[in-house]
Design an enzyme around this catalytic site. Structure first.
Site, PDB file in Angstrom:
ATOM      1  N   CYS A  75     -17.831   6.379  -5.823  1.00 41.78           N
ATOM      2  CA  CYS A  75     -19.184   6.469  -6.363  1.00 41.78           C
ATOM      3  C   CYS A  75     -19.268   5.629  -7.641  1.00 41.78           C
ATOM      4  O   CYS A  75     -18.380   5.647  -8.479  1.00 41.78           O
ATOM      5  CB  CYS A  75     -19.623   7.879  -6.697  1.00 41.78           C
ATOM      6  SG  CYS A  75     -19.678   8.966  -5.285  1.00 41.78           S
ATOM      7  N   ARG A 106     -17.180   0.680  -5.219  1.00 41.79           N
ATOM      8  CA  ARG A 106     -16.739   2.063  -5.417  1.00 41.79           C
ATOM      9  C   ARG A 106     -17.221   2.998  -4.314  1.00 41.79           C
ATOM     10  O   ARG A 106     -16.809   4.164  -4.248  1.00 41.79           O
ATOM     11  CB  ARG A 106     -17.240   2.584  -6.770  1.00 41.79           C
ATOM     12  CG  ARG A 106     -16.766   1.769  -7.951  1.00 41.79           C
ATOM     13  CD  ARG A 106     -17.325   2.322  -9.233  1.00 41.79           C
ATOM     14  NE  ARG A 106     -16.761   3.619  -9.533  1.00 41.79           N
ATOM     15  CZ  ARG A 106     -15.643   3.830 -10.200  1.00 41.79           C
ATOM     16  NH1 ARG A 106     -14.963   2.804 -10.655  1.00 41.79           N
ATOM     17  NH2 ARG A 106     -15.203   5.046 -10.430  1.00 41.79           N
ATOM     18  N   TRP A 149     -19.848   7.273  -2.328  1.00 41.76           N
ATOM     19  CA  TRP A 149     -18.779   7.409  -1.356  1.00 41.76           C
ATOM     20  C   TRP A 149     -18.722   8.901  -1.050  1.00 41.76           C
ATOM     21  O   TRP A 149     -18.374   9.703  -1.916  1.00 41.76           O
ATOM     22  CB  TRP A 149     -17.452   6.922  -1.942  1.00 41.76           C
ATOM     23  CG  TRP A 149     -16.339   6.868  -0.931  1.00 41.76           C
ATOM     24  CD1 TRP A 149     -16.064   5.857  -0.062  1.00 41.76           C
ATOM     25  CD2 TRP A 149     -15.356   7.875  -0.685  1.00 41.76           C
ATOM     26  NE1 TRP A 149     -14.979   6.178   0.704  1.00 41.76           N
ATOM     27  CE2 TRP A 149     -14.528   7.401   0.354  1.00 41.76           C
ATOM     28  CE3 TRP A 149     -15.100   9.142  -1.228  1.00 41.76           C
ATOM     29  CZ2 TRP A 149     -13.457   8.146   0.849  1.00 41.76           C
ATOM     30  CZ3 TRP A 149     -14.034   9.873  -0.730  1.00 41.76           C
ATOM     31  CH2 TRP A 149     -13.219   9.373   0.293  1.00 41.76           C
ATOM     32  N   ASN A 186     -20.295  11.039 -10.399  1.00 41.56           N
ATOM     33  CA  ASN A 186     -19.113  10.518  -9.721  1.00 41.56           C
ATOM     34  C   ASN A 186     -17.990  11.518  -9.964  1.00 41.56           C
ATOM     35  O   ASN A 186     -17.663  11.790 -11.105  1.00 41.56           O
ATOM     36  CB  ASN A 186     -18.757   9.136 -10.305  1.00 41.56           C
ATOM     37  CG  ASN A 186     -17.334   8.691  -9.982  1.00 41.56           C
ATOM     38  OD1 ASN A 186     -16.691   8.028 -10.758  1.00 41.56           O
ATOM     39  ND2 ASN A 186     -16.847   9.052  -8.820  1.00 41.56           N
ATOM     40  N   GLY A 187     -17.461  12.087  -8.894  1.00 39.29           N
ATOM     41  CA  GLY A 187     -16.386  13.071  -9.049  1.00 39.29           C
ATOM     42  C   GLY A 187     -16.590  14.211  -8.074  1.00 39.29           C
ATOM     43  O   GLY A 187     -17.323  14.078  -7.088  1.00 39.29           O
ATOM     44  N   GLU A 199       2.791  -3.775   3.507  1.00 42.26           N
ATOM     45  CA  GLU A 199       1.550  -4.268   2.900  1.00 42.26           C
ATOM     46  C   GLU A 199       0.760  -5.121   3.901  1.00 42.26           C
ATOM     47  O   GLU A 199      -0.471  -5.018   3.986  1.00 42.26           O
ATOM     48  CB  GLU A 199       1.901  -5.057   1.626  1.00 42.26           C
ATOM     49  CG  GLU A 199       0.738  -5.694   0.893  1.00 42.26           C
ATOM     50  CD  GLU A 199      -0.337  -4.717   0.430  1.00 42.26           C
ATOM     51  OE1 GLU A 199      -0.157  -3.499   0.516  1.00 42.26           O
ATOM     52  OE2 GLU A 199      -1.401  -5.196   0.000  1.00 42.26           O
ATOM     53  N   LYS A 215      -3.023  -4.266   5.153  1.00 41.16           N
ATOM     54  CA  LYS A 215      -4.142  -5.220   5.031  1.00 41.16           C
ATOM     55  C   LYS A 215      -4.863  -5.355   6.370  1.00 41.16           C
ATOM     56  O   LYS A 215      -6.081  -5.369   6.425  1.00 41.16           O
ATOM     57  CB  LYS A 215      -3.665  -6.612   4.589  1.00 41.16           C
ATOM     58  CG  LYS A 215      -3.220  -6.768   3.157  1.00 41.16           C
ATOM     59  CD  LYS A 215      -4.315  -6.676   2.133  1.00 41.16           C
ATOM     60  CE  LYS A 215      -4.553  -5.284   1.675  1.00 41.16           C
ATOM     61  NZ  LYS A 215      -3.776  -4.694   0.647  1.00 41.16           N
ATOM     62  N   GLU A 234      -6.806  -2.008   7.362  1.00 36.97           N
ATOM     63  CA  GLU A 234      -7.949  -1.570   6.548  1.00 36.97           C
ATOM     64  C   GLU A 234      -9.164  -2.481   6.663  1.00 36.97           C
ATOM     65  O   GLU A 234     -10.280  -2.019   6.517  1.00 36.97           O
ATOM     66  CB  GLU A 234      -7.561  -1.355   5.080  1.00 36.97           C
ATOM     67  CG  GLU A 234      -7.218  -2.600   4.319  1.00 36.97           C
ATOM     68  CD  GLU A 234      -6.808  -2.303   2.883  1.00 36.97           C
ATOM     69  OE1 GLU A 234      -7.265  -1.316   2.301  1.00 36.97           O
ATOM     70  OE2 GLU A 234      -6.010  -3.089   2.341  1.00 36.97           O
ATOM     71  N   HIS A 258      15.016   1.901  16.747  1.00 40.66           N
ATOM     72  CA  HIS A 258      15.087   3.363  16.764  1.00 40.66           C
ATOM     73  C   HIS A 258      13.767   3.980  17.225  1.00 40.66           C
ATOM     74  O   HIS A 258      13.490   5.138  16.947  1.00 40.66           O
ATOM     75  CB  HIS A 258      15.473   3.887  15.384  1.00 40.66           C
ATOM     76  CG  HIS A 258      16.839   3.428  14.960  1.00 40.66           C
ATOM     77  ND1 HIS A 258      17.995   3.912  15.508  1.00 40.66           N
ATOM     78  CD2 HIS A 258      17.219   2.458  14.089  1.00 40.66           C
ATOM     79  CE1 HIS A 258      19.036   3.302  14.978  1.00 40.66           C
ATOM     80  NE2 HIS A 258      18.587   2.398  14.105  1.00 40.66           N
ATOM     81  N   LYS A 282     -12.961   1.330  -3.475  1.00 38.74           N
ATOM     82  CA  LYS A 282     -11.879   0.687  -4.227  1.00 38.74           C
ATOM     83  C   LYS A 282     -11.189   1.630  -5.204  1.00 38.74           C
ATOM     84  O   LYS A 282      -9.992   1.549  -5.401  1.00 38.74           O
ATOM     85  CB  LYS A 282     -12.430  -0.521  -4.975  1.00 38.74           C
ATOM     86  CG  LYS A 282     -11.336  -1.294  -5.661  1.00 38.74           C
ATOM     87  CD  LYS A 282     -11.431  -2.755  -5.419  1.00 38.74           C
ATOM     88  CE  LYS A 282     -10.209  -3.481  -5.902  1.00 38.74           C
ATOM     89  NZ  LYS A 282      -9.179  -3.571  -4.852  1.00 38.74           N
TER      90      LYS A 282
HETATM   91  C1  F6R Z   1      -5.320  -1.246  -0.240  1.00 34.50           C
HETATM   92  C2  F6R Z   1      -5.852  -0.639  -1.447  1.00 34.50           C
HETATM   93  C3  F6R Z   1      -5.495   0.765  -1.732  1.00 34.50           C
HETATM   94  C4  F6R Z   1      -5.136   0.917  -3.210  1.00 34.50           C
HETATM   95  C5  F6R Z   1      -4.929   2.399  -3.558  1.00 34.50           C
HETATM   96  C6  F6R Z   1      -4.486   2.575  -4.989  1.00 34.50           C
HETATM   97  O1  F6R Z   1      -5.740  -2.576  -0.110  1.00 34.50           O
HETATM   98  O2  F6R Z   1      -6.559  -1.260  -2.185  1.00 34.50           O
HETATM   99  O3  F6R Z   1      -4.471   1.214  -0.922  1.00 34.50           O
HETATM  100  O4  F6R Z   1      -3.985   0.177  -3.465  1.00 34.50           O
HETATM  101  O5  F6R Z   1      -6.114   3.091  -3.343  1.00 34.50           O
HETATM  102  O6  F6R Z   1      -5.439   2.084  -5.884  1.00 34.50           O
HETATM  103  P1  F6R Z   1      -5.067   1.767  -7.384  1.00 34.50           P
HETATM  104  O7  F6R Z   1      -4.098   0.658  -7.371  1.00 34.50           O
HETATM  105  O8  F6R Z   1      -6.374   1.392  -8.010  1.00 34.50           O
HETATM  106  O9  F6R Z   1      -4.481   3.014  -7.962  1.00 34.50           O
END
Ligand code: F6R
Length: 613
Positions: free
Chosen positions: A2, A27, A74, A100-101, A486, A490, A493, A509, A608
């Site tokens: 949010c 957000r 969100w 937000n929260g 990673e 990517k 997501e 395994h 994010k």
């Molecule tokens: C993946 C991604 C998330 C963040 C995770 C932690 O692309 O962006 O997995 O890495 O939500 O976020 P931060 O780094 O802001 O604590």
């Protein structure tokens, strides 16, 4: 999660709010809304969807007002729909609130308020808060700020809120606990926002609110801050270092692509002033006072979530190899909910791009409570994690707006590399030639990243071949195992293709059962300690007709003969391979997602900054 934005001044609030919401959309983008106050009238526009849907919804209707609040959601409590969109109002209709929260004890408060005759329209926890403030204001006969203070004293949870009152167009009240809130101070005008991005083009003077603070922004009396116990606090005004260009796409189709391409620069920025080749030293000013603590540490714990956790895994390999300190890497969310053994000799490194991730914050509080030293690695300056840690190093990657993390990962790994090198040298576990060789190699990484980016056309070609695959496997070994994780994250997501990252040797395994001629297997097979072993793993995949896309060191011929496709990256030292090998994987995911028509910068269900547990 949010985004909230608010304006009080002489200008038209609506364009400022809409522009701010666009900046905060990373957000959350389930619904959006604004409340505008003019001529004693509160007008609320809100709807499900993105900020552009809100604009279309408002199109042509009056937006004249110089006080307003805006929200992009969100969803947590209640599905994303028009009714659950913020702002919310209480029974009197005089107040409008954005939040937000999460209000954790919303249920008993709601029960009590229903008992007192309040009627609720939405499924949100937020609506409970505005009804409560409304109720207190009327029953106690207090002003808005005091009603907010009394209401918040009853609330358990996390919040950043802004409230306005139809009866008082000169004031807005903001408060925060565990969710970020920044106040911007202009000439005769105030801004509030979840981060500084909506504020930067209007003023550079900001106050980052502290937990438990309530701010009253008053046209006549200026800014006053109190805490929840009604003690007066002195606002600490800071100058923003953020630049507007960093928030624009700069000619790229998506923020994610721009951020992938920025990595040569952002890695250089992460090292700037820290890596001194001439003197042969690494200096991380932010943790200087804790160097000895590191040298004496019996153990390092690294906590983070998602991509930051993957960076932490690279950190584990780096600290163990360079500084010979045992490292444990934990998901912050798991760490906080068990009863981990943490003591005063431990160093906890908390990694977070946003610096606001709720689970990481909670893990820090737990470890801090047990006496550990907490070192932060954050990107967002002034963020909550940066402020609650004992010390730390910023990554200096610049704002990351695409929801999928890219340049933040390479910046985190760069800072971890610098830290491990510095401690290794101080401790004497990384001596002479090896230390200097690594410094030189690290210094060369930005140019090598630039070279990797030149493979984009070839990567696009490969993306086109595999864009319709339902599954994908990513394999790596040693330093590149976290890169495999990673790469898989990517892909899933942003393109919604199911993908798994595995240590290459673990494949036999279990996951090997998945391999057939339709399974793309991305393998990081660069020259180094595990090269021969990974080549054997590639043979195992080929024997089962899997399709191999290999990231190899320039000039490799062995893997070239085995793989369906190879992407060459420049040679570097083993510990630095993650910084180069992750780049093609980011680009593959990006191009596959674009070809599948996915919203790359705002993937479904994600946000994010994950400020809820
Ligand atoms: C993946 C991604 C998330 C963040 C995770 C932690 O692309 O962006 O997995 O890495 O939500 O976020 P931060 O780094 O802001 O604590």
């Amino acid at each position: 999660m949010c985004g909230i934005v608010a304006y009080l001044g002489e200008k038209q609030a609506y364009p400022i709010l809409i522009n701010g919401l666009r900046r905060l959309e990373y957000r959350g983008y389930d619904s959006a809304g604004v409340a505008l106050l003019a001529d004693d009238q509160l007008t609320i526009y809100k709807c499900q969807g993105k900020v552009s849907d809100l604009e279309a919804h408002i199109n042509g209707r009056s937006t004249v007002a110089n006080l307003g609040i805006g929200h992009t959601r969100w969803a947590t409590h209640g599905p994303p729909n028009d009714v659950n969109a913020h702002p919310h109002q209480g029974t009197s209709g005089d107040l409008a609130l954005i939040h937000n929260g999460i209000i954790e004890n919303y249920a008993p408060i709601k029960e009590e308020l229903v008992h007192r005759g309040h009627v609720f329209k939405s499924d949100t926890d937020t609506e409970v808060l505005v009804h409560l403030i409304d109720d207190i204001q009327r029953s106690e006969g207090v002003d808005l700020a005091e009603a907010v203070r009394l209401a918040l004293a009853n609330v358990v949870g996390a919040y950043a809120i802004v409230v306005i009152d139809r009866k008082n167009p000169d004031v807005m009240v903001a408060a925060r606990k565990s969710s970020p809130l920044v106040i911007g101070l202009g000439e005769g005008e105030f801004f509030c926002a979840s981060d500084a991005t909506p504020i930067v083009e209007h003023t550079k003077n900001v106050v980052y609110m502290e937990d438990g603070e309530i701010a009253v922004l008053d046209r006549r009396q200026g800014l006053k801050i109190r805490n929840i116990k009604n003690q007066v606090k002195t606002p600490f005004i800071q100058e923003l270092e953020l630049h507007l260009e960093a928030l624009e796409k700069g000619g790229y189709d998506h923020f994610m692509l721009k951020e992938i391409h920025e990595q040569s620069r952002s890695i250089r920025d992460s090292m700037r002033g820290r890596l001194n080749l001439a003197k042969g030293e690494v200096v991380l000013g932010g943790i200087k006072d804790y160097e000895q603590k590191f040298v004496n540490a019996k153990r390092i714990l690294i906590v983070g979530c998602g991509t930051s956790w993957h960076a932490g895994m690279v950190g584990e390999y780096l600290f163990e190899e360079f500084a010979r300190i045992p490292v444990e890497v934990e998901y912050a969310s798991e760490f906080r909910y068990r009863n981990p053994v943490v003591n005063e000799d431990d160093i906890v490194i908390a990694i977070s791009q946003s610096g606001e991730t709720a689970d990481t914050l909670a893990a820090i509080e737990l470890a801090k409570g047990r006496g550990a030293t907490i070192i932060g690695i954050c990107n967002v300056v002034g963020s909550s994690i940066a402020r609650v840690t004992h010390a730390g190093s910023y990554t200096h990657a610049g704002p990351e707006i695409g929801v999928a993390s890219t340049k933040a990962f390479t910046a985190q790994v760069t800072v971890l590399t610098l830290m491990a090198l510095m401690i290794g040298q101080k401790k004497g576990t990384l001596i002479g030639g090896n230390f200097h060789r690594l410094l030189n190699e690290l210094d060369a990484i930005p140019d090598k990243v630039q070279k990797v980016l030149k493979t984009e056309a070839q990567i696009k070609y490969i993306a086109d071949i595999y864009k319709d695959a339902p599954n994908a496997l990513y394999l790596g070994r040693g330093y590149t195992f976290p890169v495999a994780l990673e790469g898989a994250l990517k892909l899933k997501e942003i393109s919604y293709i199911h993908a798994e990252g595995y240590p290459a040797a673990e494949m036999k395994h279990g996951p090997i059962a998945l391999i057939d001629d339709s399974m793309p297997v991305f393998v990081i097979a660069t020259k180094g300690a595990s090269y021969e072993k990974v080549v054997s793993n590639i043979q195992e995949v080929k024997a089962r007709k899997g399709r191999i896309i290999a990231i190899v060191t320039e000039g490799d011929t062995v893997v070239k003969d085995l793989a369906d496709h190879v992407i060459e990256i420049p040679e570097t030292a083993d510990p630095l391979v993650p910084l180069l090998s992750v780049v093609p994987l980011q680009l593959i995911s990006y191009h596959i997602a674009v070809m599948r028509g996915c919203n790359v910068d705002q993937p479904r269900n994600l946000a994010k900054s994950v400020t809820v547990e």
